[in-house]
Enzyme design. Sequence first.
Site, PDB file in Angstrom:
ATOM      1  N   GLY A  69       0.695  -1.116   0.175  1.00 60.25           N
ATOM      2  CA  GLY A  69       0.049  -0.087   0.017  1.00 60.25           C
ATOM      3  C   GLY A  69       0.934   1.142  -0.074  1.00 60.25           C
ATOM      4  N   GLN A 114       2.754  10.034   1.505  1.00 53.47           N
ATOM      5  CA  GLN A 114       4.144   9.555   1.195  1.00 53.47           C
ATOM      6  C   GLN A 114       5.098   9.803   0.135  1.00 53.47           C
ATOM      7  OE1 GLN A 114       2.534   5.196   1.977  1.00 53.47           O
ATOM      8  NE2 GLN A 114       4.303   5.135   3.118  1.00 53.47           N
ATOM      9  N   CYS A 125       6.112  -0.241   6.792  1.00 55.90           N
ATOM     10  CA  CYS A 125       5.676   0.961   6.298  1.00 55.90           C
ATOM     11  C   CYS A 125       6.806   1.497   5.439  1.00 55.90           C
ATOM     12  CB  CYS A 125       5.057   1.987   7.084  1.00 55.90           C
ATOM     13  SG  CYS A 125       4.667   3.455   6.339  1.00 55.90           S
ATOM     14  N   LEU A 126       6.628   1.778   4.181  1.00 49.18           N
ATOM     15  CA  LEU A 126       7.839   2.143   3.289  1.00 49.18           C
ATOM     16  C   LEU A 126       8.369   3.454   3.778  1.00 49.18           C
ATOM     17  CD1 LEU A 126       6.138   1.365  -0.274  1.00 49.18           C
ATOM     18  CD2 LEU A 126       7.767  -0.077   1.063  1.00 49.18           C
ATOM     19  N   HIS A 157      -4.106   0.956   7.741  1.00 53.59           N
ATOM     20  CA  HIS A 157      -2.659   1.615   7.585  1.00 53.59           C
ATOM     21  C   HIS A 157      -2.767   2.752   6.619  1.00 53.59           C
ATOM     22  CE1 HIS A 157       1.795   1.225   7.696  1.00 53.59           C
ATOM     23  NE2 HIS A 157       1.495   2.013   6.736  1.00 53.59           N
ATOM     24  N   GLU A 158      -3.251   2.689   5.676  1.00 52.18           N
ATOM     25  CA  GLU A 158      -3.097   3.719   4.455  1.00 52.18           C
ATOM     26  C   GLU A 158      -4.257   4.892   4.725  1.00 52.18           C
ATOM     27  OE1 GLU A 158      -0.445   3.719   2.410  1.00 52.18           O
ATOM     28  OE2 GLU A 158      -0.170   1.249   3.034  1.00 52.18           O
TER      29      GLU A 158
HETATM   30 NI    NI Z   1       2.894   3.301   5.434  1.00 54.38          NI
END
Ligand code: NI
Length: 166
Positions: A43, A48, A87-88, A129-130
């Site tokens: 995601g 981000q 998480c990225l 999360h997103e």
């Molecule tokens: Ni994330």
Amino acid sequence: MDILTLGNELLRQKSRPVKKIDDHYKPLAEEMLEMLHRQKGVGLAGPQIGVPERIFVVHIQNDEPLVFINPSIIETSEEKSSYEEGCLSVPGVWADLIRPARVKVQAWNEKGRPFTIDADGILARVIQHEYDHLEGVLFIDHLSNAKKERLLTKYEKLSANKQENQ
Ligand code: NI
């Protein structure tokens, strides 16, 4: 486009609603999905990549990619479940989190078409999360202070090592 990481203030801002889903959102969603695939994530949310708008993409293996614009979580289950999240924007660390097991979400896709999804399992998890990203919330914020501190210490060590090796 780069993925912003912890410490960048843009990750902490509340994203604004998309006013009109015009032609601009198709290429944006495609670009976000490409980036998601490159990073092997599930995601990715607008903030981000420095786009403070209410949009995120989700792609879970073997499923169709999904684009959510102006999403609302309209129902959450009483039942909770535990999943390991990463998480990225906080690369290299993961933690088990408890969240509602199922959610019902209403949103629009990149073509401006409205849809509703009843999600469970990993999809329900990724959506929550997103969605948090649109509110300026990161998964680490759901941890107890002690756990959060431990995770951040590990994260800082990893970041320091990465810089040394560059
Ligand atoms: Ni994330």
